[in-house]
Motif scaffolding. Structure first.
Motif, mmCIF file in Angstrom:
data_model
loop_
_atom_site.group_PDB
_atom_site.id
_atom_site.type_symbol
_atom_site.label_atom_id
_atom_site.label_comp_id
_atom_site.label_asym_id
_atom_site.label_seq_id
_atom_site.Cartn_x
_atom_site.Cartn_y
_atom_site.Cartn_z
ATOM 1 N N GLY A 1 0.790 -1.222 0.000
ATOM 2 C CA GLY A 1 0.000 0.000 0.000
ATOM 3 C C GLY A 1 0.821 1.271 0.000
ATOM 4 N N GLY A 2 2.157 1.168 0.063
ATOM 5 C CA GLY A 2 3.002 2.357 0.097
ATOM 6 C C GLY A 2 3.149 2.998 -1.270
ATOM 7 N N GLN A 3 3.607 4.257 -1.284
ATOM 8 C CA GLN A 3 3.810 4.988 -2.528
ATOM 9 C C GLN A 3 5.121 5.769 -2.470
ATOM 10 O OE1 GLN A 3 0.228 7.432 -2.881
ATOM 11 N NE2 GLN A 3 -0.668 5.981 -4.354
ATOM 12 N N PHE A 4 5.774 5.867 -3.625
ATOM 13 C CA PHE A 4 6.967 6.688 -3.789
ATOM 14 C C PHE A 4 6.566 7.931 -4.577
ATOM 15 C CE2 PHE A 4 10.505 7.737 -6.785
ATOM 16 C CZ PHE A 4 11.361 8.307 -5.856
ATOM 17 N N HIS A 5 6.746 9.114 -4.000
ATOM 18 C CA HIS A 5 6.287 10.361 -4.618
ATOM 19 C C HIS A 5 7.456 11.199 -5.114
ATOM 20 C CE1 HIS A 5 1.927 10.389 -3.500
ATOM 21 N NE2 HIS A 5 2.353 9.516 -2.602
ATOM 22 N N THR A 6 7.269 11.805 -6.298
ATOM 23 C CA THR A 6 8.180 12.810 -6.826
ATOM 24 C C THR A 6 7.332 13.937 -7.421
ATOM 25 O OG1 THR A 6 8.319 12.010 -9.122
ATOM 26 C CG2 THR A 6 9.751 10.937 -7.498
ATOM 27 N N HIS A 7 8.004 14.969 -7.969
ATOM 28 C CA HIS A 7 7.256 16.047 -8.621
ATOM 29 C C HIS A 7 6.637 15.583 -9.937
ATOM 30 C CE1 HIS A 7 11.149 16.127 -10.658
ATOM 31 N NE2 HIS A 7 10.590 16.828 -11.637
ATOM 32 N N LYS A 8 6.979 14.352 -10.352
ATOM 33 C CA LYS A 8 6.392 13.792 -11.583
ATOM 34 C C LYS A 8 5.414 12.665 -11.252
ATOM 35 C CE LYS A 8 10.089 15.016 -14.783
ATOM 36 N NZ LYS A 8 10.990 14.518 -15.850
ATOM 37 N N GLY A 9 4.724 12.774 -10.149
ATOM 38 C CA GLY A 9 3.717 11.780 -9.817
ATOM 39 C C GLY A 9 4.192 10.789 -8.771
ATOM 40 N N PHE A 10 3.554 9.635 -8.733
ATOM 41 C CA PHE A 10 3.862 8.643 -7.709
ATOM 42 C C PHE A 10 3.964 7.255 -8.329
ATOM 43 C CE2 PHE A 10 -0.757 8.907 -7.939
ATOM 44 C CZ PHE A 10 -1.149 7.585 -7.975
ATOM 45 N N LEU A 11 4.560 6.356 -7.557
ATOM 46 C CA LEU A 11 4.708 4.965 -7.967
ATOM 47 C C LEU A 11 4.242 4.094 -6.810
ATOM 48 C CD1 LEU A 11 5.851 2.773 -9.943
ATOM 49 C CD2 LEU A 11 8.037 3.026 -8.738
ATOM 50 N N ASP A 12 3.274 3.206 -7.058
ATOM 51 C CA ASP A 12 2.775 2.308 -6.019
ATOM 52 C C ASP A 12 3.784 1.199 -5.724
ATOM 53 O OD1 ASP A 12 0.257 3.500 -5.562
ATOM 54 O OD2 ASP A 12 -0.537 2.585 -7.394
ATOM 55 N N HIS A 13 4.049 0.976 -4.440
ATOM 56 C CA HIS A 13 4.936 -0.128 -4.049
ATOM 57 C C HIS A 13 4.383 -1.474 -4.506
ATOM 58 C CE1 HIS A 13 7.153 2.118 -0.530
ATOM 59 N NE2 HIS A 13 7.000 2.874 -1.609
ATOM 60 N N ASP A 14 3.053 -1.581 -4.557
ATOM 61 C CA ASP A 14 2.449 -2.857 -4.949
ATOM 62 C C ASP A 14 2.785 -3.233 -6.393
ATOM 63 O OD1 ASP A 14 1.322 -3.235 -2.472
ATOM 64 O OD2 ASP A 14 -0.555 -2.228 -2.988
ATOM 65 N N GLN A 15 3.151 -2.230 -7.213
ATOM 66 C CA GLN A 15 3.601 -2.540 -8.574
ATOM 67 C C GLN A 15 4.951 -3.249 -8.574
ATOM 68 O OE1 GLN A 15 2.415 1.747 -10.316
ATOM 69 N NE2 GLN A 15 3.323 0.408 -11.844
ATOM 70 N N ILE A 16 5.716 -3.038 -7.517
ATOM 71 C CA ILE A 16 7.079 -3.573 -7.439
ATOM 72 C C ILE A 16 7.106 -4.915 -6.708
ATOM 73 C CG2 ILE A 16 9.413 -3.116 -6.617
ATOM 74 C CD1 ILE A 16 8.742 -0.118 -6.749
ATOM 75 N N ILE A 17 6.325 -5.016 -5.626
ATOM 76 C CA ILE A 17 6.316 -6.241 -4.818
ATOM 77 C C ILE A 17 5.894 -7.430 -5.686
ATOM 78 C CG2 ILE A 17 5.232 -7.409 -2.861
ATOM 79 C CD1 ILE A 17 4.921 -4.641 -1.551
ATOM 80 N N GLY A 18 6.711 -8.454 -5.698
ATOM 81 C CA GLY A 18 6.444 -9.641 -6.505
ATOM 82 C C GLY A 18 7.123 -9.642 -7.856
ATOM 83 N N CYS A 19 7.707 -8.499 -8.273
ATOM 84 C CA CYS A 19 8.399 -8.431 -9.567
ATOM 85 C C CYS A 19 9.803 -9.031 -9.451
ATOM 86 C CB CYS A 19 8.528 -6.982 -10.032
ATOM 87 S SG CYS A 19 6.993 -6.218 -10.556
ATOM 88 N N PRO A 20 10.363 -9.490 -10.574
ATOM 89 C CA PRO A 20 11.756 -9.956 -10.551
ATOM 90 C C PRO A 20 12.719 -8.795 -10.337
ATOM 91 C CG PRO A 20 10.593 -10.699 -12.531
ATOM 92 C CD PRO A 20 9.735 -9.672 -11.894
ATOM 93 N N ASP A 21 13.853 -9.088 -9.752
ATOM 94 C CA ASP A 21 14.926 -8.109 -9.627
ATOM 95 C C ASP A 21 15.310 -7.622 -11.023
ATOM 96 O OD1 ASP A 21 16.944 -6.578 -8.592
ATOM 97 O OD2 ASP A 21 18.115 -8.237 -7.810
ATOM 98 N N GLY A 22 15.485 -6.303 -11.195
ATOM 99 C CA GLY A 22 15.854 -5.750 -12.490
ATOM 100 C C GLY A 22 14.672 -5.415 -13.374
#
Length: 342
Positions: free
Chosen positions: A49-70
């Motif tokens: 449920g976490g998010q990474f925020h920048t001035h260009k929007g955000f990225l959901d942690h759930d998009q990353i969890i479960g993905c392969p390294d790289g």
């Protein structure tokens, strides 16, 4: 008859502690490194449920969890990132800290020059934020022994959280004790039972007798010091003691290079002086130097008093900052244990 066993006849190797944290899909509780299209790096701790925020929007942690390294992921406004597990050098420079850390370039020198081998029995003091402890634990392995001695509870808490965050659990080879080296090492370690001693402290020369008592004959003592005065004082104390070899001192500097077509040149910035390393070895009892060393001019009392006064004026790290770093170091461990079900 051939005395070597075939691979099939050998016992299956035991999985080393922490190796599972370096393989497989990315998990909650792990720190990951985000690299954008311009090569800028950010390290985040994955949380459901976490998010990474920048001035260009955000990225959901759930998009990353479960993905392969790289993997490659895309943020809310089309910003693209590559996601990798941080290498050890990335991890220690981004982890929560309460004290200045031992840089990877120095940790690598310590592990190599002190010959920290699998199964070695090592004593370390002080612990700081645990950066060097991680490298030493990797070197001694699951069946080695690392006894880390730290004077401050806050630093011990931060180091404990960072070590457990990287390895995913309490490392079986690690023991951490609060107190002064001179008292604790003699209390817990038998004479001649330690293979290597690594000191990162203000006045290592004060621990000379304790180190000599617990270090095995032929064992290595290596100290990390920040100033020329500390370096000289430690070296002179070692020479005067007579139980150690002539000390060897050095520093390491690392400079990256810019690589773009034919524009190949050194980078403008570099990691230059961080500290000095000083190494010596323990003679067997009664061996001693082959010939007496001519004693040259040493410290005047006023020189030492001036240096100690300067050190005492340095601003200490606030308790609030240390507690915040300790909480941050512990959060990744808790998330990783929840995710793994331990």
């Amino acid at each position: 008859m051939n005395s070597f066993c075939s691979p099939s006849a050998q016992a299956a190797p035991q999985v080393a502690v922490g190796s599972s944290q370096r393989r497989g899909p990315l998990r909650a509780g792990e720190r990951v490194q985000l690299s954008d299209e311009r090569g800028r790096l950010n390290v985040i701790c994955l949380a459901p449920g976490g998010q990474f925020h920048t001035h260009k929007g955000f990225l959901d942690h759930d998009q990353i969890i479960g993905c392969p390294d790289g993997s490659r992921v895309t943020g809310s406004q089309g910003q693209r990132y590559h996601v990798f597990r941080p290498l050890l050098s990335n991890f220690v420079q981004s982890m929560p800290r309460g004290a200045a850390l031992v840089y990877p370039k120095d940790a690598g020198q310590i592990v190599t020059m002190a010959d920290i081998f699998p199964g070695a029995r090592v004593v370390e003091a002080g612990v700081g934020s645990g950066a060097l402890s991680i490298s030493l634990l990797r070197a001694v392995g699951d069946h080695g022994y690392l006894h880390s001695i730290e004077r401050r509870q806050e630093f011990a808490d931060i180091a404990r959280g960072n070590v457990q965050s990287l390895f995913g659990q309490v490392h079986p080879a690690w023991r951490i004790t609060l107190g002064d080296l001179q008292e604790q090492v003699l209390k817990h370690e038998a004479p001649g039972s330690i293979d290597r001693v690594v000191l990162d402290m203000l006045a290592p020369w004060e621990c000379l007798d304790a180190v000599a008592r617990v270090l095995v004959a032929g064992g290595v003592w290596i100290s990390y010091v920040a100033t020329v005065t500390q370096l000289s004082r430690t070296a002179e104390a070692i020479r005067a003691d007579g139980r150690f070899t002539e000390p060897l001192a050095w520093e390491s500097m690392v400079r990256e290079w810019h690589l773009e077509g034919l524009a190949v040149r050194p980078e403008h910035r570099m990691i230059a002086h961080t500290g000095f390393l000083l190494m010596t070895r323990r003679f067997a009892d009664g061996a001693g130097p082959l010939s007496p060393r001519v004693q040259k001019k040493t410290f005047a009392d006023e020189d030492l008093d001036a240096w100690l006064a300067l050190e005492s004026t340095k601003r200490p790290t606030s308790g609030r900052k240390l507690r915040r770093a300790a909480r941050s170091a512990a959060e990744g461990t808790a998330l990783a244990q929840d995710d793994s079900g331990t």
